[in-house]
Design a protein around this motif. Structure first.
Motif, PDB file in Angstrom:
ATOM      1  N   TYR A  96     -36.405  42.191  -1.670  1.00 42.95           N
ATOM      2  CA  TYR A  96     -37.708  42.837  -1.590  1.00 42.95           C
ATOM      3  C   TYR A  96     -38.855  41.840  -1.470  1.00 42.95           C
ATOM      4  N   GLU A  97     -39.836  42.208  -0.649  1.00 38.23           N
ATOM      5  CA  GLU A  97     -41.150  41.583  -0.660  1.00 38.23           C
ATOM      6  C   GLU A  97     -42.070  42.536  -1.417  1.00 38.23           C
ATOM      7  N   ILE A  98     -42.696  42.045  -2.480  1.00 40.90           N
ATOM      8  CA  ILE A  98     -43.488  42.899  -3.360  1.00 40.90           C
ATOM      9  C   ILE A  98     -44.938  42.433  -3.335  1.00 40.90           C
ATOM     10  N   HIS A  99     -45.820  43.324  -2.903  1.00 43.52           N
ATOM     11  CA  HIS A  99     -47.252  43.038  -2.876  1.00 43.52           C
ATOM     12  C   HIS A  99     -47.966  44.212  -3.545  1.00 43.52           C
ATOM     13  N   GLY A 100     -48.192  44.081  -4.858  1.00 48.20           N
ATOM     14  CA  GLY A 100     -48.778  45.197  -5.593  1.00 48.20           C
ATOM     15  C   GLY A 100     -47.842  46.395  -5.576  1.00 48.20           C
ATOM     16  N   ARG A 101     -48.352  47.526  -5.107  1.00 41.92           N
ATOM     17  CA  ARG A 101     -47.534  48.740  -5.041  1.00 41.92           C
ATOM     18  C   ARG A 101     -46.744  48.838  -3.730  1.00 41.92           C
ATOM     19  N   VAL A 104     -41.380  46.090   0.397  1.00 45.94           N
ATOM     20  CA  VAL A 104     -40.677  46.119   1.678  1.00 45.94           C
ATOM     21  C   VAL A 104     -39.256  45.618   1.459  1.00 45.94           C
ATOM     22  N   TRP A 105     -38.293  46.357   1.947  1.00 47.26           N
ATOM     23  CA  TRP A 105     -36.871  46.006   1.817  1.00 47.26           C
ATOM     24  C   TRP A 105     -36.413  45.244   3.054  1.00 47.26           C
ATOM     25  N   ASP A 106     -35.868  44.052   2.856  1.00 45.70           N
ATOM     26  CA  ASP A 106     -35.211  43.298   3.920  1.00 45.70           C
ATOM     27  C   ASP A 106     -33.758  43.746   3.953  1.00 45.70           C
ATOM     28  N   VAL A 107     -33.420  44.588   4.917  1.00 50.31           N
ATOM     29  CA  VAL A 107     -32.083  45.199   4.935  1.00 50.31           C
ATOM     30  C   VAL A 107     -30.989  44.195   5.285  1.00 50.31           C
ATOM     31  N   ASN A 108     -31.375  42.981   5.697  1.00 56.22           N
ATOM     32  CA  ASN A 108     -30.397  41.937   6.011  1.00 56.22           C
ATOM     33  C   ASN A 108     -30.162  40.984   4.843  1.00 56.22           C
ATOM     34  N   ARG A 221     -29.016  51.300 -11.397  1.00 55.97           N
ATOM     35  CA  ARG A 221     -27.764  50.633 -11.044  1.00 55.97           C
ATOM     36  C   ARG A 221     -28.033  49.850  -9.766  1.00 55.97           C
ATOM     37  N   VAL A 222     -27.483  48.665  -9.639  1.00 55.45           N
ATOM     38  CA  VAL A 222     -27.778  47.856  -8.460  1.00 55.45           C
ATOM     39  C   VAL A 222     -26.741  48.064  -7.366  1.00 55.45           C
ATOM     40  N   ALA A 223     -27.194  47.805  -6.139  1.00 55.46           N
ATOM     41  CA  ALA A 223     -26.311  47.711  -4.979  1.00 55.46           C
ATOM     42  C   ALA A 223     -26.487  46.326  -4.382  1.00 55.46           C
ATOM     43  N   ARG A 224     -25.614  45.991  -3.446  1.00 52.68           N
ATOM     44  CA  ARG A 224     -25.719  44.696  -2.778  1.00 52.68           C
ATOM     45  C   ARG A 224     -25.030  44.792  -1.421  1.00 52.68           C
ATOM     46  N   GLY A 225     -25.549  44.032  -0.463  1.00 53.40           N
ATOM     47  CA  GLY A 225     -24.908  43.918   0.836  1.00 53.40           C
ATOM     48  C   GLY A 225     -25.885  44.074   1.973  1.00 53.40           C
ATOM     49  N   PRO A 226     -25.879  43.135   2.940  1.00 49.89           N
ATOM     50  CA  PRO A 226     -26.686  43.302   4.145  1.00 49.89           C
ATOM     51  C   PRO A 226     -26.202  44.522   4.928  1.00 49.89           C
ATOM     52  N   VAL A 227     -27.139  45.378   5.324  1.00 47.28           N
ATOM     53  CA  VAL A 227     -26.758  46.625   6.004  1.00 47.28           C
ATOM     54  C   VAL A 227     -27.606  46.863   7.256  1.00 47.28           C
ATOM     55  N   GLY A 228     -28.184  45.798   7.802  1.00 51.09           N
ATOM     56  CA  GLY A 228     -28.990  45.936   9.004  1.00 51.09           C
ATOM     57  C   GLY A 228     -29.489  44.580   9.470  1.00 51.09           C
ATOM     58  N   GLU A 229     -30.136  44.580  10.619  1.00 51.06           N
ATOM     59  CA  GLU A 229     -30.703  43.358  11.162  1.00 51.06           C
ATOM     60  C   GLU A 229     -32.032  43.033  10.479  1.00 51.06           C
ATOM     61  N   SER A 230     -32.364  41.741  10.427  1.00 46.34           N
ATOM     62  CA  SER A 230     -33.649  41.336   9.858  1.00 46.34           C
ATOM     63  C   SER A 230     -34.795  42.031  10.582  1.00 46.34           C
ATOM     64  N   GLY A 231     -35.719  42.570   9.816  1.00 51.80           N
ATOM     65  CA  GLY A 231     -36.864  43.262  10.385  1.00 51.80           C
ATOM     66  C   GLY A 231     -36.647  44.732  10.646  1.00 51.80           C
ATOM     67  N   ARG A 233     -36.206  48.640   9.979  1.00 55.70           N
ATOM     68  CA  ARG A 233     -36.877  49.502   9.007  1.00 55.70           C
ATOM     69  C   ARG A 233     -36.092  50.791   8.812  1.00 55.70           C
ATOM     70  N   ALA A 234     -34.776  50.661   8.885  1.00 56.11           N
ATOM     71  CA  ALA A 234     -33.888  51.794   8.651  1.00 56.11           C
ATOM     72  C   ALA A 234     -32.514  51.250   8.275  1.00 56.11           C
ATOM     73  N   ALA A 235     -31.834  51.913   7.335  1.00 57.28           N
ATOM     74  CA  ALA A 235     -30.490  51.503   6.933  1.00 57.28           C
ATOM     75  C   ALA A 235     -29.925  52.520   5.961  1.00 57.28           C
ATOM     76  N   GLN A 236     -28.635  52.763   6.073  1.00 59.96           N
ATOM     77  CA  GLN A 236     -27.884  53.535   5.086  1.00 59.96           C
ATOM     78  C   GLN A 236     -28.537  54.860   4.729  1.00 59.96           C
ATOM     79  N   GLY A 237     -28.986  55.584   5.768  1.00 59.85           N
ATOM     80  CA  GLY A 237     -29.570  56.904   5.551  1.00 59.85           C
ATOM     81  C   GLY A 237     -31.053  56.925   5.306  1.00 59.85           C
ATOM     82  N   TRP A 238     -31.672  55.742   5.150  1.00 58.38           N
ATOM     83  CA  TRP A 238     -33.121  55.657   4.955  1.00 58.38           C
ATOM     84  C   TRP A 238     -33.795  55.194   6.229  1.00 58.38           C
ATOM     85  N   SER A 239     -35.002  55.708   6.482  1.00 59.80           N
ATOM     86  CA  SER A 239     -35.770  55.320   7.658  1.00 59.80           C
ATOM     87  C   SER A 239     -37.254  55.335   7.326  1.00 59.80           C
ATOM     88  N   ALA A 240     -37.922  54.211   7.568  1.00 63.64           N
ATOM     89  CA  ALA A 240     -39.368  54.162   7.364  1.00 63.64           C
ATOM     90  C   ALA A 240     -40.076  55.115   8.309  1.00 63.64           C
TER      91      ALA A 240
END
Length: 265
Positions: A96-101, A104-108, A221-231, A233-240
């Motif tokens: 994650y990149e965290i800037h206040g509230r 952003v998730w880096d899916v890679n 509970r945590v998860a782990r694993g790259p599930v997309g290309e860098s940059g 904005r969608a992965a594993q059922g989620w889409s910005a």
């Protein structure tokens, strides 16, 4: 720190949207997920790893009677910050990149993160298709047990993937927004808690709350694993893009709706 992660195979899961009365099939790449909810011991191990890991800003572990209970109460922001700090301790790339509230998730990234709702439900069901992966009295701490707080993790039977307490004990934060049209920046919770009746402790039940809300029955509970290309904005059922489209409500709003307008800027 020695988090216990379990490899979850690729597959697909059907997600229902009760508000609009629709469902969709979500394909999933393989990933890892915590065998248990993050415990107070896990939290403390990251905090004690020291300032060089980025963990010092987390503060003390959430209150609990023993080190083996889920860390609680934990806000959504607490959870993503802990994931980044734990990733630094483990020499992984923070997710994650965290800037206040704004988060952003880096899916890679290979670091620890919150599961998407699709990942969570696929992991919870573990090949089953009913409301629960077994009789609740055998697998979940719920109101029927008449306990007054979260219990030590792994005290009841695991599911088919070897995961404990996917239902009951504490609600678990997921990455997804709950509903960007109706609930603003609320994030999703899954699984039910120790004080919930059986109808809340089902694999498909969703709850949402503010990402800074403090609730005694909430952990993660945590998860782990790259599930997309860098940059991406969608992965594993989620889409910005889907979040943004859902928030783009035109015309008069139903009473109580608070679309997340920040996504439209």
């Amino acid at each position: 720190m020695a988090l216990r992660l379990t490899a979850i195979p690729a597959g697909s899961v059907e997600l229902r949207d009760a508000r609009v009365g629709s469902s969709r099939e979500v394909p999933l790449l393989p990933f890892e997920i915590g065998r248990t909810q993050v415990t107070r011991a896990d939290w403390r191990a990251v905090v004690e790893a020291g300032a060089t890991s980025g963990a010092s800003s987390l503060g003390a572990a959430p209150s609990a009677a023993t080190l083996d209970v889920p860390a609680h109460p934990v806000t959504w922001f607490d959870a993503v910050r802990w994931c980044n700090a734990a990733s630094a301790v483990a020499d992984l790339t923070p997710a994650y990149e965290i800037h206040g509230r704004n988060v952003v998730w880096d899916v890679n990234a290979d670091g620890l993160r919150l599961p998407t709702e699709a990942e969570w439900e696929w992991a919870c069901r573990a090949g089953t298709d009913g409301p629960a992966y077994g009789p609740l009295e055998d697998i979940a701490w719920t109101a029927a047990d008449q306990v007054t707080a979260p219990q030590d993790v792994a005290g009841k039977a695991a599911n088919g993937f070897g995961l404990f307490d996917m239902l009951g004990n504490v609600w678990e934060w997921c990455w997804n927004y709950a509903d960007t049209a109706r609930y603003g920046d609320y994030r999703s919770l899954r699984g039910g808690g120790w004080d919930d009746r059986h109808w809340s402790c089902r694999a498909s039940v969703r709850r949402g709350s503010a990402p800074d809300a403090i609730m005694e029955d909430v952990g993660f509970r945590v998860a782990r694993g790259p599930v997309g290309e860098s940059g991406a904005r969608a992965a594993q059922g989620w889409s910005a893009a889907a979040d943004r489209d859902r928030a783009d409500i035109r015309g008069p709003l139903p009473i109580g709706w608070t679309p997340l307008g920040d996504l439209l800027n």
